[in-house]
Design a protein around this motif. Structure first.
Motif, short mmCIF file in Angstrom:
data_model
loop_
_atom_site.label_atom_id
_atom_site.label_comp_id
_atom_site.label_asym_id
_atom_site.label_seq_id
_atom_site.Cartn_x
_atom_site.Cartn_y
_atom_site.Cartn_z
N THR A 28 -6.93 6.75 -5.19
CA THR A 28 -5.78 6.96 -4.30
C THR A 28 -6.18 7.49 -2.93
O THR A 28 -7.35 7.77 -2.65
N THR A 29 -5.16 7.63 -2.10
CA THR A 29 -5.31 8.25 -0.78
C THR A 29 -4.56 9.57 -0.79
O THR A 29 -3.38 9.60 -1.14
N THR A 80 0.54 5.84 -0.07
CA THR A 80 -0.24 7.05 -0.23
C THR A 80 0.65 8.10 -0.89
O THR A 80 1.06 7.92 -2.03
N TYR A 109 5.11 4.58 -1.90
CA TYR A 109 4.81 5.95 -2.34
C TYR A 109 6.02 6.67 -2.94
O TYR A 109 5.86 7.60 -3.72
N ARG A 148 -5.61 10.82 4.26
CA ARG A 148 -4.75 10.40 5.36
C ARG A 148 -4.42 11.59 6.25
O ARG A 148 -4.06 12.66 5.76
N ASN A 198 0.84 -1.20 0.00
CA ASN A 198 0.00 0.00 0.00
C ASN A 198 0.86 1.24 0.00
O ASN A 198 1.97 1.22 0.51
#
Lengths: 448, 448
Positions: free
Chosen positions: A231-232, A205, B21, A263, A203
């Motif tokens: 997405t975040t 972000t 990321y 987030r 994962n």
């Protein structure tokens, strides 16, 4: 160039990852022609005060590695340079193969003080040589999994994702740690290599630097969301609730923009999550979830949820990455039997259990665990299934038994449900779960 | 077979040891054609409460590794499988080379909160990609060296030897940790591979299992001393002072037996050391030294010496191996400048220093350190030698600057002597050593 490639440990070098005395003692056994079989038992004497159980992890993995351990030519020539070893012994090391048996608990077994995680039966010169490496390998995964499972318990079913790679102790910890995290039940990891290698969802972000590299936050959000639908977005670079308003505004202007989560990474997470949730809901975005990170541990997660913080997932790094409240466990790998007779060091105030052992976990009719029994390996005990399994026999790995490592995550979830609540509780203190010695072991221990 | 060889990280794979990321942001920069240069600064915001200084270690090593970082074919194909990356970007990654500059403090520089340990200037897509790995690499050595140097200070010139391999977090920590220990001034290590690779003396004694595998302790002592003239015998398996008497008796019977030291590994070390010393001296063995181990940390060593314990050397493992009282430091790698303009995240209560920086350590006439100044890199400051050196220029490592890593041990010893006593003190608390911002940095910080 060795000094320049310091992250590689070649297969033939791994056997040198040991304490010097293992090699000098082994040479002494070789010189003295001490070839009798010994049993060494791996256990810990005391639970860290911040733990109510440990998750035994890494022991199957270690057994597999140990069964393949070899001394390469380069390793032997480095040993020769130390001047402490005879050529005859080095030749013997060059042919060294592990030919003994290794018994282990399945990966992801909850364990308590004095319970055997792993036992090695082999000619003493073989069993002794494994000590330092097996302890290093098992400790890492056990310490990390035992912390991570507490985060999972605290999150009460919400996903917990590992963000800790940058805080972990080096490359091997970061990669192999993900294996422990998978066993402990984490939902994912940000660590690309760890996730790929140990099959845990990866994962990610975005970071504050991405926002700061753009001239304005809205522009950064817009660009990132276009590149990565679903997405975040990280909303706290300047002002968290302002950031949330910008996300909402972007979605109003461009309804095709697909944002899955926001987030929060600083400030009062509970208060900000409530504020963000209200803004999102008011704008009709009750499908957008809230991810929180920033110095979280199990106690902070529990407190946030207790306080009703509308947080859907947690990212955890620093505290979990080194198991900061219990970064080390006093694993022992002790000689308990040699040439068929019990051997025990006399330690005032310490329990040392002699001989080859087996572990039983008793259940009541409904499947709840009611107590453990540490017994002699060959003792007849009416207490259900024995937990230690023979993974390596005569130096050969039993692939079928090894497959048990795959189910670690399910094993952990299933086992935790069966323990009394006092085992799962996060607060400091001991559980009331009983661990007893079998009658035979009790008798033998008081004798030795 | 990847899952079966989990201790290897191949050169072409190391670039995947990062947070997802970093790769998605880098792809975003690539798509947005953001090629301007950025500066990222590596520092920590807060000293752990149990430290008065940290030893910056690993940053030269990290710079060297980063300058050689590549994405191998296998790595690229694993990334392609994730479905998150365009083929054009993956091709670009395949040709990725670090072409920027890296400035670092020399290995073994004592540092304080907010001081830059390392700065990277590069096109943003290059500098961003290094973040997670550089933090992982630098943290390990810095955390371990910063603990180890406290043990060295506590021992007041007596040798301190690393026995911690089995307690460290995995293989890389155990091997690379020895590099940190060498910088911190340890006299030796029991860790064979770590000592060979990082050129620290390898020491070893014997374990209780060797004694227990023999039918009696005297026989075990005799055999080991014959194999290894000048050895250290472990005397506490059954009863420490009885063990010492047996050693003395062996030397009386066989005067050619050559024992250099005895080791105490349990019980009241201070009392037992006094008892053992008296027995040895009485028997005319004042040349036999006493080594102590067993749960030692800097406070226990200081207390033993304060109490006059006649201990000549210390073996330390558990507490030092994971830096148990400060296993993690909140290193940050922050964007401070992009496209020539300062960039800073707004964080209430946190100091974020913008722009490329330099660090100065002011001395008085007698060479004592009187205070640090964090300045802008190009600011003219009359405060002696700048500490950050350019180690990588245009992607190329400066081998001459790299050689500074070799002198880390001497640098540490020399530097510690020059600080005020409050920096070296072991007790919890802050030192009174001043760290100030330069006038230019002060002005810029209040502006941003």
């Amino acid at each position: 160039m060795k000094e320049s490639l310091p992250l590689q440990v070649e297969d033939g070098e791994l056997a040198l990852l040991t304490d010097l005395y293992q090699l000098t003692m082994t040479q002494a056994y070789w010189k003295e022609e001490m070839h009798e079989w010994a049993t060494f038992s791996l256990f810990f004497r005391k639970m860290p005060p911040t733990r109510r159980f440990m998750l035994a992890c890494g022991q199957q993995h270690a057994a597999e590695l140990l069964s393949r351990l070899r001394f390469g030519d380069e390793a032997l020539s480095r040993l020769a340079d130390t001047g402490q070893f005879d050529q005859g012994f080095l030749d013997w090391l060059g042919n060294w193969r592990f030919e003994g048996d290794i018994w282990t608990l399945p990966e992801g077994t909850p364990v308590f003080a004095n319970e055997p995680l792993l036992e090695v039966d082999a000619p003493i010169a073989q069993a002794q040589l494994l000590e330092s490496l097996v302890m290093n390998l098992v400790q890492l995964e056990t310490v990390l999994a035992s912390k991570a499972v507490r985060l999972v318990l605290a999150a009460q079913g919400r996903p917990v994702v590992d963000f800790g790679m940058r805080r972990m102790h080096g490359v091997d910890a970061a990669v192999r740690g993900v294996r422990a995290y998978r066993s402990a039940g984490l939902a994912g990891t940000s660590n690309v290599l760890g996730g790929l290698r140990h099959d845990l969802a990866i994962n990610g972000t975005m970071a504050h630097s991405y926002i700061l590299a753009h001239d304005d936050e809205t522009e950064a959000f817009r660009a990132f969301a276009r590149h990565y639908p679903g997405t975040t977005l990280l909303v706290d670079t300047h002002d968290t609730l302002e950031g949330v308003r910008k996300v909402i505004e972007i979605m109003r202007e461009e309804p095709e923009v697909d944002v899955k989560s926001i987030r929060l990474d600083s400030g009062d997470l509970g208060k900000l999550a409530k504020g963000a949730r209200a803004l999102l809901d008011e704008a009709g975005h009750d499908d957008i979830t809230i991810v929180a990170s920033s110095g979280l541990d199990e106690h902070k997660i529990a407190a946030l949820l207790e306080d009703g913080a509308p947080i859907d997932a947690f990212g955890v790094g620093t505290q979990m990455g080194v198991a900061a409240d219990a970064p080390v466990i006093d694993l022992s790998y002790k000689l308990v039997e040699y040439a068929g007779t019990p051997r025990v060091k006399h330690s005032p105030g310490k329990i040392n259990l002699p001989c080859r052992k087996q572990l039983y976990r008793r259940q009541d009719e409904s499947g709840r665990y009611i107590g453990d029994i540490i017994a002699l390996r060959d003792e007849e005990i009416d207490a259900g299934e024995p937990l230690l399994r023979q993974l390596v026999q005569g130096g050969r790995l039993d692939e079928k038994a090894m497959a048990l490592a795959e189910d670690a995550r399910e094993r952990v979830t299933d086992a935790l449900d069966r323990f009394p609540e006092s085992v799962r509780r996060l607060a400091e203190g001991e559980s009331d779960y009983p661990v007893e010695l079998s009658p035979e072991l009790e008798r033998l221990q008081s004798k030795t």
